[in-house]
Design a protein around this motif. Structure first.
Motif, PDB file in Angstrom:
ATOM      1  N   UNK B 465       0.799  -1.210   0.000  1.00 35.62           N
ATOM      2  CA  UNK B 465       0.000   0.000   0.000  1.00 35.62           C
ATOM      3  C   UNK B 465       0.831   1.259   0.000  1.00 35.62           C
ATOM      4  N   UNK B 466       2.104   1.162  -0.341  1.00 38.22           N
ATOM      5  CA  UNK B 466       2.941   2.355  -0.363  1.00 38.22           C
ATOM      6  C   UNK B 466       3.155   2.940   1.018  1.00 38.22           C
ATOM      7  N   UNK B 467       3.207   2.103   2.022  1.00 33.78           N
ATOM      8  CA  UNK B 467       3.307   2.584   3.396  1.00 33.78           C
ATOM      9  C   UNK B 467       4.527   1.963   4.055  1.00 33.78           C
ATOM     10  N   UNK B 468       4.752   2.372   5.276  1.00 35.36           N
ATOM     11  CA  UNK B 468       5.836   1.793   6.053  1.00 35.36           C
ATOM     12  C   UNK B 468       5.346   1.584   7.472  1.00 35.36           C
ATOM     13  N   UNK B 469       6.086   0.752   8.174  1.00 38.36           N
ATOM     14  CA  UNK B 469       5.685   0.363   9.520  1.00 38.36           C
ATOM     15  C   UNK B 469       6.558   1.114  10.518  1.00 38.36           C
ATOM     16  N   UNK B 470       5.892   1.662  11.508  1.00 37.37           N
ATOM     17  CA  UNK B 470       6.627   2.265  12.612  1.00 37.37           C
ATOM     18  C   UNK B 470       6.048   1.695  13.899  1.00 37.37           C
ATOM     19  N   UNK B 471       6.911   1.045  14.645  1.00 35.40           N
ATOM     20  CA  UNK B 471       6.459   0.540  15.937  1.00 35.40           C
ATOM     21  C   UNK B 471       6.500   1.667  16.954  1.00 35.40           C
ATOM     22  N   UNK B 472       5.520   1.659  17.802  1.00 35.81           N
ATOM     23  CA  UNK B 472       5.493   2.692  18.835  1.00 35.81           C
ATOM     24  C   UNK B 472       6.688   2.514  19.762  1.00 35.81           C
ATOM     25  N   UNK B 473       7.114   3.619  20.338  1.00 39.24           N
ATOM     26  CA  UNK B 473       8.368   3.572  21.075  1.00 39.24           C
ATOM     27  C   UNK B 473       8.238   2.796  22.378  1.00 39.24           C
ATOM     28  N   UNK B 474       7.034   2.782  22.951  1.00 37.53           N
ATOM     29  CA  UNK B 474       6.913   1.994  24.177  1.00 37.53           C
ATOM     30  C   UNK B 474       5.622   1.193  24.254  1.00 37.53           C
ATOM     31  N   UNK B 475       4.672   1.470  23.405  1.00 36.79           N
ATOM     32  CA  UNK B 475       3.432   0.709  23.450  1.00 36.79           C
ATOM     33  C   UNK B 475       3.463  -0.362  22.364  1.00 36.79           C
ATOM     34  N   UNK B 476       2.570  -1.300  22.528  1.00 36.38           N
ATOM     35  CA  UNK B 476       2.511  -2.384  21.548  1.00 36.38           C
ATOM     36  C   UNK B 476       1.564  -1.956  20.422  1.00 36.38           C
ATOM     37  N   UNK B 477       2.007  -1.003  19.660  1.00 32.16           N
ATOM     38  CA  UNK B 477       1.213  -0.459  18.553  1.00 32.16           C
ATOM     39  C   UNK B 477       2.088  -0.445  17.324  1.00 32.16           C
ATOM     40  N   UNK B 478       1.554  -0.964  16.251  1.00 35.01           N
ATOM     41  CA  UNK B 478       2.230  -0.872  14.962  1.00 35.01           C
ATOM     42  C   UNK B 478       1.486   0.160  14.118  1.00 35.01           C
ATOM     43  N   UNK B 479       2.169   1.214  13.733  1.00 32.64           N
ATOM     44  CA  UNK B 479       1.560   2.246  12.908  1.00 32.64           C
ATOM     45  C   UNK B 479       1.889   1.973  11.448  1.00 32.64           C
ATOM     46  N   UNK B 480       0.849   2.004  10.631  1.00 33.44           N
ATOM     47  CA  UNK B 480       1.022   1.870   9.183  1.00 33.44           C
ATOM     48  C   UNK B 480       0.834   3.258   8.597  1.00 33.44           C
ATOM     49  N   UNK B 481       1.925   3.869   8.193  1.00 38.78           N
ATOM     50  CA  UNK B 481       1.906   5.261   7.752  1.00 38.78           C
ATOM     51  C   UNK B 481       2.190   5.321   6.261  1.00 38.78           C
ATOM     52  N   UNK B 482       1.530   6.225   5.568  1.00 39.45           N
ATOM     53  CA  UNK B 482       1.832   6.365   4.132  1.00 39.45           C
ATOM     54  C   UNK B 482       3.217   6.968   3.944  1.00 39.45           C
ATOM     55  N   UNK B 483       3.940   6.398   3.015  1.00 42.78           N
ATOM     56  CA  UNK B 483       5.279   6.923   2.773  1.00 42.78           C
ATOM     57  C   UNK B 483       5.204   8.349   2.246  1.00 42.78           C
ATOM     58  N   UNK B 484       4.179   8.614   1.443  1.00 45.53           N
ATOM     59  CA  UNK B 484       3.911   9.983   1.000  1.00 45.53           C
ATOM     60  C   UNK B 484       2.419  10.209   1.166  1.00 45.53           C
ATOM     61  N   UNK B 485       2.000  10.942   2.180  1.00 48.35           N
ATOM     62  CA  UNK B 485       0.559  11.200   2.318  1.00 48.35           C
ATOM     63  C   UNK B 485      -0.011  11.921   1.117  1.00 48.35           C
ATOM     64  N   UNK B 486       0.785  12.768   0.498  1.00 44.97           N
ATOM     65  CA  UNK B 486       0.429  13.404  -0.765  1.00 44.97           C
ATOM     66  C   UNK B 486       1.706  13.478  -1.582  1.00 44.97           C
ATOM     67  N   UNK B 487       1.603  13.533  -2.894  1.00 44.22           N
ATOM     68  CA  UNK B 487       2.808  13.721  -3.688  1.00 44.22           C
ATOM     69  C   UNK B 487       3.490  15.036  -3.329  1.00 44.22           C
ATOM     70  N   UNK B 488       4.797  15.124  -3.504  1.00 41.06           N
ATOM     71  CA  UNK B 488       5.518  16.330  -3.049  1.00 41.06           C
ATOM     72  C   UNK B 488       5.004  17.608  -3.685  1.00 41.06           C
ATOM     73  N   UNK B 489       4.472  17.508  -4.915  1.00 40.85           N
ATOM     74  CA  UNK B 489       3.995  18.734  -5.533  1.00 40.85           C
ATOM     75  C   UNK B 489       2.663  19.200  -4.953  1.00 40.85           C
TER      76      UNK B 489
END
Lengths: 74, 631
Positions: B465-489
């Protein structure tokens, strides 16, 4: 240098992509495959003319399904 | 015979002469018929009387049935000459019956014959005339040949060959004599045909008569109806003077942050240096570029008092660490860390039972849950140090701790459900939750098959889905974030999360990187799905990026998000590295935040891609990498 050294190392190593294309010509020992963007490459292996195949690293991996092309603008 | 008739046999002339003794002619019939009804006679008697003259024939008649006492009066003084009665020229007219009459009567409805406006034209008689007549054979002139028939001359038999004496050469004998020329006059075998008078050009159809035609419309012009537009909101105004109660000013649809229930959701672990309890609002999940901008003001001096602690998660025992360093970036799904501790802590950092040792590092109130994965000891005379490192607690989801499991979907599931399924063991959750911030899509049954650890499955799903995974720093949460929420332009349409002046940055480094300027890419499924031809809007679409094949490209949403990630990472980019303290306003800026960095009057707008935190008490610095586009 980017942010991630491991990613930079991966970019240095050859990582053949998996491609899907249509066989447009069959020759002895190789076939000519046209990719969806119009590029033509020659692949090792045998396939029927007009069939859709998977190609990885210049070799035909096997038949691929014919998928619907959807145009998306961003 | 009873009769009431008085019959006079003779009419006396109207005269003034007095006549006496004039006997009427005798007639029995007259006398018999001159009867009078008794009853009538009474009335008649009173009316008829005379003093002068006589009543002829009355005596006998009356005497039969009744007493006739008839008296006739004759007034001689009356003018009985013919005269005109005084009469009016006009008689009194009878009043006409007063009937209420309209000045116009209702005319009978004329039959509306739908007739065409044009009547049928009369067909004009036309005799089929042929402009050409046959040629009379008699008028054809006789065939005359200009040449008569020639007479054949007698051919004398001559020897074919002679000696080649010129004098003995036989004369050339022609088979035909020259024909006599007949008198030649201009003749032709064919004569022109007589042209008959060409018929006048007639039009078979006359002009049609225009018929009157009344157009009767079935529908008249509609009259507008009043439509009352009801606006549910009235115009706002200042509250009137005085005290008045007003309704709720909450706009409809807004869910307040605090929903009354008995759950207390803490955002952070309890800090060892602060007594604040940080609660989490469950409804606040801001994506990048959607919240408010945290503006760091320009100051002469930035005063900062840092706090740092490292404790054992199991017992809370303090560990005196030096040189604690943490880092994460978009391509690393978990925080990595390293620290140097005295060698005396070695028994604490190694679990004899083979369990996992976790530490809690708190930097300016921000807690990190860290897994100890590597311990190295360096000793020399008078000192013993331990170099410990590892990753965040999400490391337990990856090798070598997590099992390698083969996963597939036997039924259609969304990508988020696939990720949630990957975070279970035999259908039981392993305690991790998902913070899904990209567009979800449906994956048909059988399209998903993966062998690997849980985090590898999560990375594969996110990458589709064009996203990346970021684990929360102390909670058991996996965040699925868009690599580009909008194109740079389109980043200029977003609201930056942080606005950093150059004054707050200790060091700055900018590296220009040029990447191929792709403007189209084919994102293809494998065994199923579709092929998404993703093109930058307004571009020619002539520079195709290498084709991307992914078994999870089963929906246009997945292809679109993957295409944005591929086509956004193109062109000239600037990698801006900023080193700044961990301010209370910003905290540690994680990857994926939109940062506006103002330097020398120029604004660099970009997404943070990495952060490195170096804690060397009392110094605490963070270095963020910002991806900007353009020169």
């Amino acid at each position: 240098m980017g942010y991630n050294l491991y990613r930079d190392l991966r970019s240095l190593l050859p990582a053949p992509r998996l491609l899907i294309g249509t066989v447009t010509a069959v020759e002895a020992g190789k076939v000519m495959v046209t990719l969806p963007d119009g590029a033509v490459l020659s692949a090792r292996g045998a396939a029927a003319l007009g069939s859709t195949v998977y190609i990885r690293d210049g070799a035909i991996e096997g038949p691929a399904p014919v998928l619907t092309v959807v145009g998306i603008e961003i | 015979m009873p009769a009431t008739d008085l019959r006079f046999f003779k009419r006396l002339p109207v005269t003034t002469a007095l006549r006496f003794n004039e006997v009427p002619p005798p007639s029995v019939d007259i006398y018999n018929t001159a009867t009078m009804d008794a009853t009538r006679a009474v009335g008649a008697t009173a009316a008829i009387s005379t003093y002068l003259g006589y009543l002829a024939g009355m005596d006998a008649a009356i005497g039969v049935s009744a007493v006739a006492n008839l008296t006739a009066y004759y007034d001689n003084s009356v003018n009985r000459a013919p005269h005109l009665n005084a009469a009016s020229v006009w008689e009194v007219a009878d009043p006409a019956p007063a009937s209420i009459a309209a000045p116009h009567r209702v005319s009978a409805k004329a039959e509306a014959n739908p007739t065409p406006a044009i009547a049928d034209g009369l067909r004009v008689e036309q005799t089929p005339a042929i402009a050409w007549r046959d040629t009379d054979h008699s008028q054809r002139p006789a065939l005359s040949l200009p040449w008569g028939e020639a007479l054949r001359r007698a051919a004398s038999v001559a020897e074919s060959w002679r000696d080649l004496f010129r004098g003995q050469r036989p004369a050339v004998v022609a088979s035909f004599t020259e024909a006599n020329s007949n008198p030649v006059w201009l003749t032709d075998a064919w004569q022109d045909r007589h042209r008959r008078p060409r018929p006048a050009l007639v039009v078979p159809w006359g002009e049609g008569k225009r018929l009157a035609r009344s157009l009767t419309a079935s529908f008249g012009a509609g009259s507008p109806r009043l439509v009352y537009v009801r606006v549910p909101w009235q115009e706002a105004r200042r509250p009137p003077p005085g005290t008045s109660l007003h309704g709720s000013t909450e706009p409809p649809g807004h869910v307040p942050c605090y929903v009354p229930n008995t759950l207390l959701r803490f955002w952070d672990l309890a800090s060892t240096v602060s007594l604040d309890l940080r609660f989490r609002c469950p409804n606040v999940n801001p994506g990048p570029g959607t919240g408010e901008t945290i503006v760091i003001p320009i100051r002469r001096v930035y005063m900062q008092i840092n706090t740092q602690s490292l404790v054992l998660a199991s017992t809370g025992q303090q560990i005196m660490a030096s040189g604690l360093s943490l880092s994460i970036d978009v391509d690393s799904w978990v925080w990595g860390w390293s620290a140097s501790v005295p060698g005396a802590y070695l028994p604490l950092l190694q679990d004899a039972g083979g369990g996992r040792v976790e530490l809690i590092a708190t930097l300016n109130g921000t807690a990190f849950r860290l897994a100890v994965e590597s311990v190295a000891r360096n000793r020399r005379f008078g000192s013993s140090t331990l170099k410990i490192s590892g990753r965040g607690r999400a490391a337990w989801l990856a090798a070598p701790y997590a099992d390698i499991v083969t996963r597939s979907n036997a039924e259609a599931m969304t990508a988020q459900q696939l990720l949630a399924d990957a975070l279970t063991v035999n259908g039981v959750s392993i305690g991790w939750t998902i913070d899904w911030q990209i567009t979800d899509w449906l994956v048909p049954a059988g399209a998903w098959s993966h062998t690997g650890t849980a985090i590898e499955a999560a990375l594969a799903i996110a990458e589709a889905g064009g996203a990346y995974i970021q684990a929360h720093r102390n909670s058991q949460i996996l965040s699925v974030l868009p690599r580009y929420p909008l194109p740079p332009w389109q980043w200029n349409t977003l609201t930056p999360d942080f606005q950093l002046p150059e004054d707050v940055c200790v060091t700055e480094g900018i590296e220009w990187v040029e990447k191929p300027a792709y403007n189209t890419v084919f994102v293809s499924g494998q065994s199923g799905g579709l092929v998404g031809h993703v093109t930058v809007q307004g571009s020619a679409g002539d520079k195709a990026a290498p084709m991307v094949t992914d078994p999870l490209t089963t929906h246009a949403d997945a292809a679109r998000q993957r295409g944005i990630a591929v086509l956004s990472d193109t062109g000239v980019q600037r990698n801006v590295m900023l080193s700044l303290p961990v301010l209370p306003e910003t905290g540690i800026i994680p990857p994926g935040k939109l940062v506006s960095y103002i330097e020398g009057g120029r604004t660099h707008l970009g997404l943070t891609r990495s952060v490195q935190v170096a804690a060397n008490f009392p110094k605490l610095r963070q270095t963020i990498g910002v991806e900007c586009h353009g020169l």
